[in-house]
Scaffold this active site. Structure first.
Site, PDB file in Angstrom:
ATOM      1  N   LYS A  62      57.388  -4.467  44.454  1.00  0.00           N
ATOM      2  CA  LYS A  62      58.188  -4.763  45.653  1.00  0.00           C
ATOM      3  C   LYS A  62      58.907  -3.522  46.163  1.00  0.00           C
ATOM      4  CE  LYS A  62      62.589  -6.486  45.389  1.00  0.00           C
ATOM      5  NZ  LYS A  62      63.637  -5.961  46.240  1.00  0.00           N
ATOM      6  N   ASN A  63      59.630  -2.843  45.262  1.00  0.00           N
ATOM      7  CA  ASN A  63      60.495  -1.766  45.744  1.00  0.00           C
ATOM      8  C   ASN A  63      59.708  -0.515  46.143  1.00  0.00           C
ATOM      9  OD1 ASN A  63      62.683  -3.390  45.611  1.00  0.00           O
ATOM     10  ND2 ASN A  63      63.436  -2.614  43.646  1.00  0.00           N
ATOM     11  N   ARG A  70      67.808  -5.333  52.822  1.00  0.00           N
ATOM     12  CA  ARG A  70      68.256  -3.989  52.552  1.00  0.00           C
ATOM     13  C   ARG A  70      67.242  -2.908  52.936  1.00  0.00           C
ATOM     14  NH1 ARG A  70      72.673  -1.078  51.367  1.00  0.00           N
ATOM     15  NH2 ARG A  70      72.243   0.527  49.852  1.00  0.00           N
ATOM     16  N   CYS A  89      70.391  -8.799  48.843  1.00  0.00           N
ATOM     17  CA  CYS A  89      70.953  -9.679  47.821  1.00  0.00           C
ATOM     18  C   CYS A  89      72.443  -9.399  47.679  1.00  0.00           C
ATOM     19  CB  CYS A  89      70.272  -9.442  46.479  1.00  0.00           C
ATOM     20  SG  CYS A  89      68.811 -10.451  46.198  1.00  0.00           S
ATOM     21  N   ARG A 134      77.120  -2.102  49.108  1.00  0.00           N
ATOM     22  CA  ARG A 134      75.850  -1.361  49.143  1.00  0.00           C
ATOM     23  C   ARG A 134      75.924  -0.301  50.238  1.00  0.00           C
ATOM     24  NH1 ARG A 134      70.829  -5.164  47.652  1.00  0.00           N
ATOM     25  NH2 ARG A 134      70.069  -3.154  46.965  1.00  0.00           N
ATOM     26  N   ILE A 160      75.466   3.233  52.435  1.00  0.00           N
ATOM     27  CA  ILE A 160      74.297   4.099  52.703  1.00  0.00           C
ATOM     28  C   ILE A 160      74.766   5.514  53.062  1.00  0.00           C
ATOM     29  CG2 ILE A 160      72.646   2.281  53.300  1.00  0.00           C
ATOM     30  CD1 ILE A 160      73.144   3.024  56.268  1.00  0.00           C
ATOM     31  N   ASP A 161      75.957   5.871  52.564  1.00  0.00           N
ATOM     32  CA  ASP A 161      76.508   7.193  52.892  1.00  0.00           C
ATOM     33  C   ASP A 161      75.596   8.340  52.428  1.00  0.00           C
ATOM     34  OD1 ASP A 161      77.548   6.024  50.328  1.00  0.00           O
ATOM     35  OD2 ASP A 161      78.167   8.099  50.018  1.00  0.00           O
ATOM     36  N   ASP A 173      67.819  -3.951  37.411  1.00  0.00           N
ATOM     37  CA  ASP A 173      67.014  -5.082  37.888  1.00  0.00           C
ATOM     38  C   ASP A 173      66.424  -5.914  36.749  1.00  0.00           C
ATOM     39  OD1 ASP A 173      67.608  -4.187  40.400  1.00  0.00           O
ATOM     40  OD2 ASP A 173      65.661  -3.290  40.794  1.00  0.00           O
ATOM     41  N   ILE A 227      75.500  -0.071  37.746  1.00  0.00           N
ATOM     42  CA  ILE A 227      74.962   0.252  39.075  1.00  0.00           C
ATOM     43  C   ILE A 227      75.601  -0.616  40.160  1.00  0.00           C
ATOM     44  CG2 ILE A 227      72.852   0.537  40.454  1.00  0.00           C
ATOM     45  CD1 ILE A 227      72.820   2.309  37.950  1.00  0.00           C
ATOM     46  N   ARG A 285      61.911 -13.769  47.407  1.00  0.00           N
ATOM     47  CA  ARG A 285      61.995 -12.453  48.043  1.00  0.00           C
ATOM     48  C   ARG A 285      61.192 -11.405  47.279  1.00  0.00           C
ATOM     49  NH1 ARG A 285      67.839 -11.259  50.528  1.00  0.00           N
ATOM     50  NH2 ARG A 285      66.623  -9.442  51.119  1.00  0.00           N
TER      51      ARG A 285
HETATM   52  N1  EPU Z   1      74.977   4.232  46.463  1.00  0.00           N
HETATM   53  C1  EPU Z   1      75.967   4.901  47.142  1.00  0.00           C
HETATM   54  N2  EPU Z   1      75.668   5.419  48.377  1.00  0.00           N
HETATM   55  C2  EPU Z   1      74.426   5.310  48.930  1.00  0.00           C
HETATM   56  C3  EPU Z   1      73.431   4.637  48.231  1.00  0.00           C
HETATM   57  C4  EPU Z   1      73.728   4.099  46.996  1.00  0.00           C
HETATM   58  O1  EPU Z   1      77.088   5.022  46.678  1.00  0.00           O
HETATM   59  O2  EPU Z   1      74.229   5.835  50.036  1.00  0.00           O
HETATM   60  C5  EPU Z   1      75.273   3.655  45.141  1.00  0.00           C
HETATM   61  C6  EPU Z   1      75.136   2.142  45.124  1.00  0.00           C
HETATM   62  O3  EPU Z   1      76.333   1.514  45.534  1.00  0.00           O
HETATM   63  C7  EPU Z   1      74.767   1.889  43.684  1.00  0.00           C
HETATM   64  C8  EPU Z   1      73.964   3.119  43.281  1.00  0.00           C
HETATM   65  O4  EPU Z   1      74.284   4.130  44.233  1.00  0.00           O
HETATM   66  O5  EPU Z   1      75.930   1.844  42.898  1.00  0.00           O
HETATM   67  C9  EPU Z   1      72.463   2.941  43.246  1.00  0.00           C
HETATM   68  O6  EPU Z   1      72.014   2.425  44.478  1.00  0.00           O
HETATM   69  P1  EPU Z   1      70.549   2.708  45.036  1.00  0.00           P
HETATM   70  O7  EPU Z   1      70.675   3.392  46.344  1.00  0.00           O
HETATM   71  O8  EPU Z   1      69.734   3.339  43.966  1.00  0.00           O
HETATM   72  O9  EPU Z   1      70.023   1.257  45.310  1.00  0.00           O
HETATM   73  P2  EPU Z   1      69.117   0.784  46.505  1.00  0.00           P
HETATM   74  O10 EPU Z   1      68.157   1.862  46.866  1.00  0.00           O
HETATM   75  O11 EPU Z   1      69.930   0.207  47.583  1.00  0.00           O
HETATM   76  C10 EPU Z   1      67.173  -0.111  45.051  1.00  0.00           C
HETATM   77  C11 EPU Z   1      66.492  -1.422  44.858  1.00  0.00           C
HETATM   78  C12 EPU Z   1      67.397  -2.364  44.072  1.00  0.00           C
HETATM   79  C13 EPU Z   1      67.777  -1.712  42.755  1.00  0.00           C
HETATM   80  C14 EPU Z   1      68.407  -0.331  42.989  1.00  0.00           C
HETATM   81  C15 EPU Z   1      68.696   0.422  41.703  1.00  0.00           C
HETATM   82  C16 EPU Z   1      65.181  -1.542  46.870  1.00  0.00           C
HETATM   83  C17 EPU Z   1      64.922  -2.203  48.161  1.00  0.00           C
HETATM   84  N3  EPU Z   1      66.203  -1.998  46.157  1.00  0.00           N
HETATM   85  O12 EPU Z   1      68.338  -0.393  45.812  1.00  0.00           O
HETATM   86  O13 EPU Z   1      66.592  -3.503  43.817  1.00  0.00           O
HETATM   87  O14 EPU Z   1      68.710  -2.519  42.077  1.00  0.00           O
HETATM   88  O15 EPU Z   1      67.512   0.472  43.786  1.00  0.00           O
HETATM   89  O16 EPU Z   1      67.528   0.619  40.982  1.00  0.00           O
HETATM   90  O17 EPU Z   1      64.442  -0.657  46.463  1.00  0.00           O
HETATM   91  C18 EPU Z   1      66.129  -5.700  43.238  1.00  0.00           C
HETATM   92  O18 EPU Z   1      64.919  -5.407  43.334  1.00  0.00           O
HETATM   93  O19 EPU Z   1      66.528  -6.771  42.729  1.00  0.00           O
HETATM   94  C19 EPU Z   1      67.115  -4.750  43.729  1.00  0.00           C
HETATM   95  C20 EPU Z   1      68.372  -5.076  44.009  1.00  0.00           C
END
Ligand code: EPU
Length: 419
Positions: A22-23, A93, A117, A122, A124-125, A306, A328, A398
Site C-alpha cells: 500500500k505505502n 494522507r 487515519c 500529522r 507536513i513541515d 504499522d 512515531i 483502506r
Molecule cells: N513528521 C513531522 N513532519 C513532517 C512529516 C512527519 O514531524 O513533515 C513526523 C510525524 O509526525 C511522525 C514521524 O515524523 O512522528 C514519521 O512520519 P512519516 O512522515 O514517516 O509518516 P507518513 O509518511 O505520514 C507513512 C505511512 C504510515 C506510517 C508512517 C511511518 C503512508 C501513506 N503512510 O506515513 O502508514 O505509519 O509512514 O512508517 O505511507 C499505515 O499504513 O497504517 C500508516 C499509518
C-alpha cells in the site's frame, strides 16, 4: 455499514499470498504522472485508499485503465487540472504526493491538506522544508497547500525528522530539478527504495535509497516505456506472521521479502516463535507459549509502528509482562481499550503500553479505530473464544486486500455482514 463477525478460536494453516505494498503504491501511482509515456503498474493492491486515489487522479484529467485486478495503466497526457482540492483529497494522507509530483511536472500545484487515519498530529513541515530548499514558494492556508516554482534547483537538504512521506515527496520533486539534490537524514523503508527504483525505471537518476543519504541528479524528462511491479506489502506480511505465530497452526507466507521483515521476525523469535525464511516466503508456527518481550517502534530498520498493534495481540498472550513503546505516532494505542474488552490486561502509561499476559482472549463487540488497530482485532478475534464483532471496518479496507477471504482460506471463521 459493514462489520466483520468472527467465530473463534480457530487454528490457521496453509498458504497466503501477500499483495502489493500500500505505502509504495500510494506514492508510485501519483509519481507516474511525471512520465511523458503511459505507465503500467502491476501488483497493485485492490484497496479502498487506491480506489480513492484513482478518483482524485481522474478529477485531474488522468486516465486510469484497469488491465486486470492488480494491473493498471496510467495515462497523464491529458492532465489539465493542477488543483487537487476535492473532498476525496482531504480524506487521505497520501494525497500529499501530488505536491511533489505536480510541482516537478507543472511548476504549480494546489493540494487540499491531507487527512488519513486518526493516529495523531500529522504535520507536513518537512515536505515543505524540502520544496522550499529546492526553490519553490509554498503557501499554506487553512484548507490547502500551494507550491510554485518556475524551475526547481537542486540543493542539499537535511531533514529534521526521519519522515517516509517527506523523503519520498522531496525525492519525487527533485527528479527534474536542475543539478544535484542531496537528501540527508532520510527514511530507509522498503517503499522508499521501491519509489526510487520506479523513478529510475521511468528515467530518473537517483542513488542511495535505503541508506541515510539519497542523491538525485536532475533529468529533463522521464520518458522510458515502463511496466513496473510494486514490492510486496511488508506490513501485510507482518500481520500474517503474527497471526501465524498465535494461531497454533502453520502458515506459509508467499510473495514477501524476508529481509524487509527482519524487524518483526527478530522480536517474534525472541518471544519463542518458530520462523523459517526462504527466498520469497516464510513459514511460521509456535507452541503458543510466548516469552515476554519489550519493543520500541522506530523508523526502518527498527520495529515498524504499522505492526505495533498486531504484535500487541501476541504480547497480550505472553507468559509475563511485556512492553510496547510507540515513538512515531501519538495516538496509536486506541486498540488497547478494545483488546481489554476481549480480556487482555494492558495498561497505557503515556508512550508505553504494559501488557500483563493472559491465557486466553474472549470474543467481544469491538471497533476498529484505525487501519492497523482493525487488523489487530481481526487476528485477536480469530484466536479468541467465542464471537467477535468488529465495526468501523472501512479503516481495514483502506489497506488490506480481501482480508477476510485470505484469513478464511487459512481456516478462520470470518464473514462480512451488512448492518
Ligand atoms: N513528521 C513531522 N513532519 C513532517 C512529516 C512527519 O514531524 O513533515 C513526523 C510525524 O509526525 C511522525 C514521524 O515524523 O512522528 C514519521 O512520519 P512519516 O512522515 O514517516 O509518516 P507518513 O509518511 O505520514 C507513512 C505511512 C504510515 C506510517 C508512517 C511511518 C503512508 C501513506 N503512510 O506515513 O502508514 O505509519 O509512514 O512508517 O505511507 C499505515 O499504513 O497504517 C500508516 C499509518
Amino acid at each position: 455499514m459493514e462489520k466483520l463477525i468472527i467465530h473463534g478460536p480457530k487454528t490457521l494453516n496453509g498458504k497466503v499470498k501477500i499483495s502489493g505494498a500500500k505505502n509504495s503504491a500510494v506514492a508510485l501511482i501519483p509519481a507516474a504522472l511525471l512520465s511523458e509515456k503511459k505507465v503500467i503498474i502491476d501488483n497493485v493492491p485492490n484497496i479502498s485508499d487506491l480506489h480513492k486515489y484513482y478518483t482524485i487522479l481522474e478529477e485531474l484529467g488522468v486516465k486510469i485503465t484497469h488491465l486486470s485486478n492488480s494491473k493498471i495503466q496510467i495515462d497523464s497526457s491529458n492532465i489539465h487540472n493542477f488543483e487537487a482540492i476535492s473532498d476525496n483529497v482531504k480524506q487521505f494522507r497520501a494525497s500529499y504526493y501530488l505536491l511533489g509530483t505536480l510541482l516537478a511536472k507543472n511548476g504549480y500545484v494546489k493540494v487540499g491538506l491531507p487527512g488519513g487515519c486518526n493516529i495523531g498530529e500529522r504535520p507536513i513541515d518537512q515536505h515543505i522544508l524540502g520544496f522550499k530548499k529546492l526553490g519553490a514558494t509554498v503557501i499554506i492556508d487553512s484548507d490547502n497547500v500551494t507550491a510554485k516554482s518556475d524551475k526547481l534547483i537542486g540543493n542539499e537538504i537535511t531533514f529534521d525528522v526521519v519522515s517516509v512521506g517527506a523523503t519520498i515527496n522531496v525525492m519525487i520533486a527533485a527528479t527534474k530539478a536542475i543539478g544535484i539534490t542531496v537528501l540527508k537524514n532520510v527514511a530507509k523503508e522498503p517503499h522508499v527504495v521501491d519509489v526510487a527504483n520506479f523513478l529510475n525505471a521511468l528515467g530518473a537518476n537517483i542513488v542511495g535509497a535505503g541508506t541515510d543519504t539519497i542523491t538525485i541528479n536532475g533529468v529533463n524528462n522521464l520518458n522510458n516505456e515502463v511496466q513496473y511491479t510494486v514490492i510486496p506489502d511488508q506490513i501485510e506480511a507482518g500481520t500474517f506472521l503474527v497471526a501465524g505465530a498465535i494461531s497454533g497452526g502453520e502458515i506459509e507466507i508467499l510473495n514477501c521479502i524476508p529481509q524487509d521483515l527482519e524487524c518483526i521476525i527478530s522480536p517474534l523469535k525472541s518471544a519463542g516463535v518458530n520462523i523459517q525464511t526462504f527466498k520469497d516466503s516464510i513459514k511460521v508456527n509456535s507452541n503458543n507459549i510466548f516469552s515476554p518481550i519489550n519493543i520500541i517502534t522506530e523508523p526502518h530498520p527498527g520495529f515498524p509502528t504499522d505492526l505495533q498493534s498486531q504484535i500487541g495481540v501476541l504480547l497480550s498472550l505472553s507468559n509475563g509482562t511485556s512492553t510496547l513503546t510507540e515513538q512515531i505516532w501519538e495516538s496509536r494505542f486506541t486498540y488497547i481499550d478494545e483488546l481489554n474488552k476481549m480480556g487482555a490486561n494492558i495498561i497505557v502509561n503515556d508512550k508505553t503500553a504494559v501488557f500483563n499476559g493472559v491465557n486466553h482472549l474472549k470474543g467481544a463487540k469491538v471497533k476498529a479505530t484505525d487501519l492497523r488497530a482493525g487488523a489487530a482485532l481481526v487476528i485477536a478475534g480469530i484466536i479468541a473464544d467465542g464471537t467477535t464483532e468488529i465495526t468501523n471496518i472501512n479503516y481495514i479496507d483502506r489497506g488490506y486486500e480481501n482480508i477476510e477471504d485470505k484469513f478464511r482460506k487459512l481456516g478462520a471463521n470470518i464473514e462480512r455482514v451488512v448492518e
